[in-house]
Design a protein around this motif. Structure first.
Motif, short mmCIF file in Angstrom:
data_model
loop_
_atom_site.label_atom_id
_atom_site.label_comp_id
_atom_site.label_asym_id
_atom_site.label_seq_id
_atom_site.Cartn_x
_atom_site.Cartn_y
_atom_site.Cartn_z
N HIS A 54 0.81 -1.23 0.00
CA HIS A 54 0.00 0.00 0.00
C HIS A 54 0.84 1.27 0.00
O HIS A 54 0.32 2.37 -0.17
N GLU B 15 1.61 4.14 -4.59
CA GLU B 15 0.34 4.68 -5.08
C GLU B 15 -0.05 4.07 -6.41
O GLU B 15 -1.24 3.94 -6.72
N ASN B 16 0.93 3.71 -7.21
CA ASN B 16 0.67 3.15 -8.53
C ASN B 16 0.16 1.71 -8.38
O ASN B 16 0.85 0.84 -7.85
#
Length: 466
Positions: free
Chosen positions: A108, A111-112
């Protein structure tokens, strides 16, 4: 949560790990067999002390895993191949458990979503990591302990410090060289993370508790007060006995990794590691891996398996570097296209290699030993042409029935007998027409592919009833 998001990846990862646990019979390196299984077999009275490797007489082999095998032997499971399967299955369960914990903590942070998916898939399915996950070896179990320690040190409380110390101590008693990694992590906790005195004391308590337990187990096995880690250091470093097995230049690890981890996968990981040190100088992995690497580079005898304890971190390191590069050069489309192209090529290569190693034995001799063990339960003598398949640097007793005798011959006996012979040697002995082939390492259907007699020149074992 992780399974709901990536059901296919996780299901396939579990499936391929179980396949390896079943099919990957034998060992990656002979130490995995001789210094664990044969030690345990000696303890229960089935392997003579004189047939054990020299590490036994020097009391320098840690015995935590040996005691685990002894515990299973006490269950009176007669078939040694079932026992070795249980050990591989335990290794797979341990490996997957810590990897799931590591992934849950880390994915997590990207972000991608594509990087998240790649992290999950490479952590669980990078071919050489999956292969090692099934090994009941000191390198694999110490790898899992180091991953567990890093998981526990993510947002740690006092309890986590203690258990992280136990994980680092366990890594040490499985593989002494992980002390370099633990040393770096302790320095990181002191100078970067600024852990307080109480937290550090709990960490050290956990380390010393496990190391102390290891000393007790080693002393019980060798029947004398024993510091195996000191004996290991004295024999291999002070006496320099490790050099007798070969000495390599400092850069040899990088050459071996480039060749054996398979380019371009190996190339990307070799670039990613120093890049990670540069981009993330204050990360605990930088502080742990750097002293671990330096310590190994300074020792003349080098085997790539010695670096397995840090292998589990390599996928995350590569993804972290990719994320940094994409963030810095997001406006340069050619860089992003290059990353995507390499990712596709590496994925194709990785799954091709993974499927290749998943269904083959770790050691091609062992399936033949299993056939002999399971098919010939009565007392019998196995004649072996020119070499004994039960001898690999030393005599092996773990996979051998007590009522089985072996004799190495250069001329076949005239009476009816059982013969083990390599395929390339069959032409030398002129087997009589009544000879019945009862086992071959190669499946029967491959005989149709024996173009130009290439199979006749191989080292694969065959068993004949004469």
């Amino acid at each position: 949560m992780l399974f709901k998001k990536y059901p296919l990846i996780i299901s396939f990862a579990i499936f391929i790990h179980l396949i390896l646990a079943w099919y990957s019979v034998g060992y990656f390196h002979v130490d995995e067999h001789a210094q664990i299984l044969e030690f345990a077999n000696y303890y229960v009275g089935n392997t003579p002390a004189e047939d054990l490797p020299w590490e036994f007489s020097e009391a320098m082999r840690p015995t935590t895993q040996v005691w685990m095998v002894i515990g299973i032997l006490k269950l009176k499971i007669e078939n040694p191949f079932y026992i070795s399967f249980i050990l591989r299955l335990l290794s797979v369960i341990f490996s997957l458990t810590v990897l799931f914990g590591w992934i849950l903590q880390q994915y997590h942070r990207f972000e991608n979503v594509n990087l998240q998916r790649i992290l999950v898939s490479t952590s669980l399915l990078l071919w050489f990591i999956v292969y090692q996950d099934a090994r009941f070896s000191s390198e694999n179990w110490s790898k899992n302990c180091l991953i567990l320690a890093l998981c526990l040190l993510d947002k740690p409380n006092l309890k986590k410090y203690f258990f992280a110390g136990m994980a680092l101590g366990a890594a040490f008693i499985f593989r002494f060289q992980t002390a370099f990694f633990a040393f770096g992590i302790v320095l990181w906790l002191i100078f970067i993370f600024r852990s307080n005195y109480k937290s550090l004391m709990l960490l050290f308590l956990g380390i010393f508790l496990f190391v102390g337990t290891g000393i007790l187990m080693d002393s019980a096995f060798y029947e004398k007060t024993t510091l195996t880690w000191w004996n290991y250091y004295h024999q291999n470093i002070v006496e320099d006995k490790a050099a007798a097995f070969g000495v390599s230049p400092w850069y040899d690890y990088f050459v071996k990794f480039f060749e054996q981890a398979a380019p371009p996968i190996s190339v990307i990981l070799l670039i990613a590691l120093p890049a990670f040190f540069i981009y993330r100088p204050k990360h605990p992995l930088t502080w742990g891996i750097l002293p671990f690497l330096i310590g190994h580079l300074m020792v003349g005898h080098k085997e790539l398996r010695f670096l397995i304890p840090i292998a589990g971190f390599l996928p995350w390191i590569a993804i972290e570097v990719a994320a940094v590069v994409m963030e810095k050069y997001w406006h340069k489309s050619w860089i992003l296209k290059t990353i995507k192209m390499f990712a596709i090529v590496c994925a194709i290569e990785n799954y091709a290699i993974l499927m290749g190693v998943a269904f083959k034995p770790a050691d091609a001799n062992v399936p033949m030993l299993q056939f002999v063990y399971e098919q010939y339960t009565e007392p019998i003598k196995l004649y072996c042409f020119e070499e004994d398949p039960y001898y690999k640097a030393m005599h092996s007793h773990f996979y051998k029935r007590p009522n089985l005798q072996t004799e190495v011959v250069k001329i076949l006996p005239k009476q009816s007998c059982l013969l083990a012979i390599r395929r390339k040697d069959v032409a030398k002995v002129h087997l009589n027409p009544n000879a019945k082939k009862v086992y071959s390492t190669l499946p029967e259907w491959m005989e149709s592919l024996n173009i130009n007699g290439w199979i006749d020149r191989t080292n694969f074992w065959e068993v004949y009833e004469l």
